[in-house]
Design a protein around this motif. Structure first.
Motif, mmCIF file in Angstrom:
data_model
loop_
_atom_site.group_PDB
_atom_site.id
_atom_site.type_symbol
_atom_site.label_atom_id
_atom_site.label_comp_id
_atom_site.label_asym_id
_atom_site.label_seq_id
_atom_site.Cartn_x
_atom_site.Cartn_y
_atom_site.Cartn_z
ATOM 1 N N PRO A 82 -14.877 7.668 -6.246
ATOM 2 C CA PRO A 82 -13.866 8.086 -5.260
ATOM 3 C C PRO A 82 -13.101 6.919 -4.647
ATOM 4 N N THR A 83 -13.810 5.814 -4.347
ATOM 5 C CA THR A 83 -13.148 4.644 -3.762
ATOM 6 C C THR A 83 -12.135 4.041 -4.726
ATOM 7 N N ASP A 84 -12.516 3.919 -5.988
ATOM 8 C CA ASP A 84 -11.610 3.344 -6.984
ATOM 9 C C ASP A 84 -10.400 4.256 -7.212
ATOM 10 N N ARG A 91 -1.992 2.297 -4.721
ATOM 11 C CA ARG A 91 -1.132 1.310 -5.383
ATOM 12 C C ARG A 91 -0.018 2.007 -6.164
ATOM 13 N N ALA A 92 -0.386 3.035 -6.918
ATOM 14 C CA ALA A 92 0.617 3.739 -7.714
ATOM 15 C C ALA A 92 1.663 4.404 -6.822
ATOM 16 N N ALA A 93 1.232 4.961 -5.693
ATOM 17 C CA ALA A 93 2.165 5.654 -4.799
ATOM 18 C C ALA A 93 3.167 4.684 -4.184
ATOM 19 N N GLU A 223 -4.672 -3.757 -12.478
ATOM 20 C CA GLU A 223 -5.929 -3.691 -11.734
ATOM 21 C C GLU A 223 -7.039 -4.518 -12.377
ATOM 22 N N GLN A 224 -6.746 -5.143 -13.479
ATOM 23 C CA GLN A 224 -7.708 -6.040 -14.096
ATOM 24 C C GLN A 224 -7.427 -7.498 -13.749
ATOM 25 N N THR A 228 -10.555 -6.148 -6.686
ATOM 26 C CA THR A 228 -11.945 -5.899 -6.304
ATOM 27 C C THR A 228 -12.253 -4.417 -6.244
ATOM 28 N N SER A 229 -11.263 -3.580 -6.543
ATOM 29 C CA SER A 229 -11.468 -2.135 -6.577
ATOM 30 C C SER A 229 -10.344 -1.519 -7.395
ATOM 31 N N GLY A 230 -10.518 -0.270 -7.728
ATOM 32 C CA GLY A 230 -9.540 0.427 -8.546
ATOM 33 C C GLY A 230 -10.119 0.789 -9.905
ATOM 34 N N LEU A 231 -9.498 1.723 -10.571
ATOM 35 C CA LEU A 231 -10.001 2.176 -11.861
ATOM 36 C C LEU A 231 -9.950 1.067 -12.917
#
Length: 281
Positions: A82-84, A91-93, A223-224, A228-231
Motif C-alpha cells: 500500500p505504501t509503495d 508521483r504519477a499524479a 522509481e529505480q 526509497t519507496s514506490g513500485l
C-alpha cells in the motif's frame, strides 16, 4: 401501345415480394461485445496458469499466478505494497497534471496563432526527437536526485503526446467553420468554445490516453533511481534478491493501473463525444 391493368400491376408486385431479398453484408465491425477489453488479459492469464500447472514454466523465473497473488497478499498485509502504491500514484499524479496543463496550453497557443506556432511547434518536435529518458542525467544536475526531477520527466513524457495530438486536431479543423464563425460575427471566446474545443477534443483524447500510459511507463524507470519507496523501487530491490514473484507483483499493479486509467479516459471520451457517430460507437 400496350396498357397495364391494375390486376397486372398487383400480380407483378406480389411476384416481386415473393422473391427472396438478398441482404448485403454489413461493413461495420458490428455490435460491441460486453467487457471485450478484458478478453485478452483473461486469455493471457489462463494460458499462464495452464502452462504453470503443466510444469512448462520455471517457477524461479516465472512463478505461477497463484504464487504471485500470495506474494501480493503478503506484501499488502505487511503494509509495504500500500505504501509503495500510494507513493507511485502521487508521483504519477503530479507529473501528469503538470504535463496535461502544459500540453493543452502550448497546443492552443500554437494552434490559434502563427506566432505561437513558430515559437512552440518546432521546439516541441525537437523535444520529441530527443529520448526523454536520456534527459535524466541532465535533470539530475539541474534539479537534484530527489522527487523534483522524477515529476519533471513524467511531465515531459505526458505533455508531448497531448500537445502533438491536440495541435494536429486544431490544425485539421475545416477552414469553412472559421469563415462561418467570421460571417456570424462570433467573438474570440465563442469561437474557441463552439468551434475550436469541439474540433480539438477527438485529438486531445488520443493524446490523453497516450499521456496516461506514458506516465506509468516513465514511472517504472524513474522509481529505480535513488528512490526509497514506490513500485519501481520495490521491483529494483526484488531484482537484487532474485525475487521474481515480487517483480511480477509490481508489473501486475502497473498493468492494472494502466488498464483502469485508460478505460476511464475512454469512458469520459465516449460521454463527452457522444454526439459523434463512429465505427467504435
Amino acid at each position: 401501345m400496350t396498357t397495364t391493368t391494375p390486376t397486372a400491376l398487383l400480380a407483378q408486385a406480389q411476384e416481386h415480394q415473393s422473391q427472396p431479398v438478398r441482404r448485403r453484408r454489413g461493413l461495420s465491425p458490428g455490435r460491441k461485445l460486453p467487457a471485450s477489453r478484458l478478453v485478452g488479459p483473461a486469455l493471457f492469464l489462463a494460458l499462464w496458469a495452464a502452462a504453470s500447472a503443466a510444469g512448462q514454466l520455471d517457477p524461479a523465473a516465472i512463478p505461477a499466478p497463484w504464487t504471485v497473488l500470495r506474494t501480493a497478499g503478503r506484501l499488502w498485509s505487511a503494509g509495504t505494497l500500500p505504501t509503495d502504491i500510494l507513493t507511485s500514484l502521487e508521483r504519477a499524479a503530479y507529473g501528469f497534471t503538470i504535463g496535461l496543463a502544459a500540453g493543452v496550453v502550448l497546443a492552443l497557443a500554437a494552434g490559434l496563432s502563427r506566432v505561437g506556432e513558430a515559437l512552440i511547434d518546432g521546439t516541441v518536435n525537437l523535444n520529441r526527437a530527443i529520448p526523454t529518458l536520456g534527459l535524466i542525467p541532465l535533470f539530475i544536475l539541474w534539479l537534484g536526485i530527489g522527487e523534483a526531477f522524477k515529476i519533471a520527466i513524467i511531465a515531459i513524457v505526458v505533455y508531448v503526446p497531448i500537445y502533438l495530438n491536440t495541435h494536429s486536431a486544431l490544425s485539421g479543423i475545416d477552414n469553412r467553420f472559421v469563415e462561418l464563425a467570421e460571417v456570424q460575427g462570433l467573438s474570440r471566446f465563442r469561437f474557441i468554445r463552439q468551434i475550436v474545443i469541439p474540433g480539438a477534443l477527438p485529438g486531445f483524447f488520443v493524446g490523453l490516453r497516450l499521456g496516461v500510459t506514458g506516465s506509468w511507463l516513465g514511472l517504472v524507470v524513474l522509481e529505480q533511481i535513488n528512490a526509497t519507496s514506490g513500485l519501481g523501487y520495490m521491483m529494483f530491490q526484488a531484482q537484487n534478491y532474485g525475487q521474481s514473484d515480487v517483480i511480477l507483483v509490481g508489473l501486475l499493479v502497473y498493468g492494472i493501473f494502466g488498464l483502469v486509467s485508460d478505460s476511464a479516459v475512454r469512458l469520459i471520451e465516449r460521454r463527452v463525444l457522444s454526439w459523434r457517430r463512429t465505427l467504435s460507437s
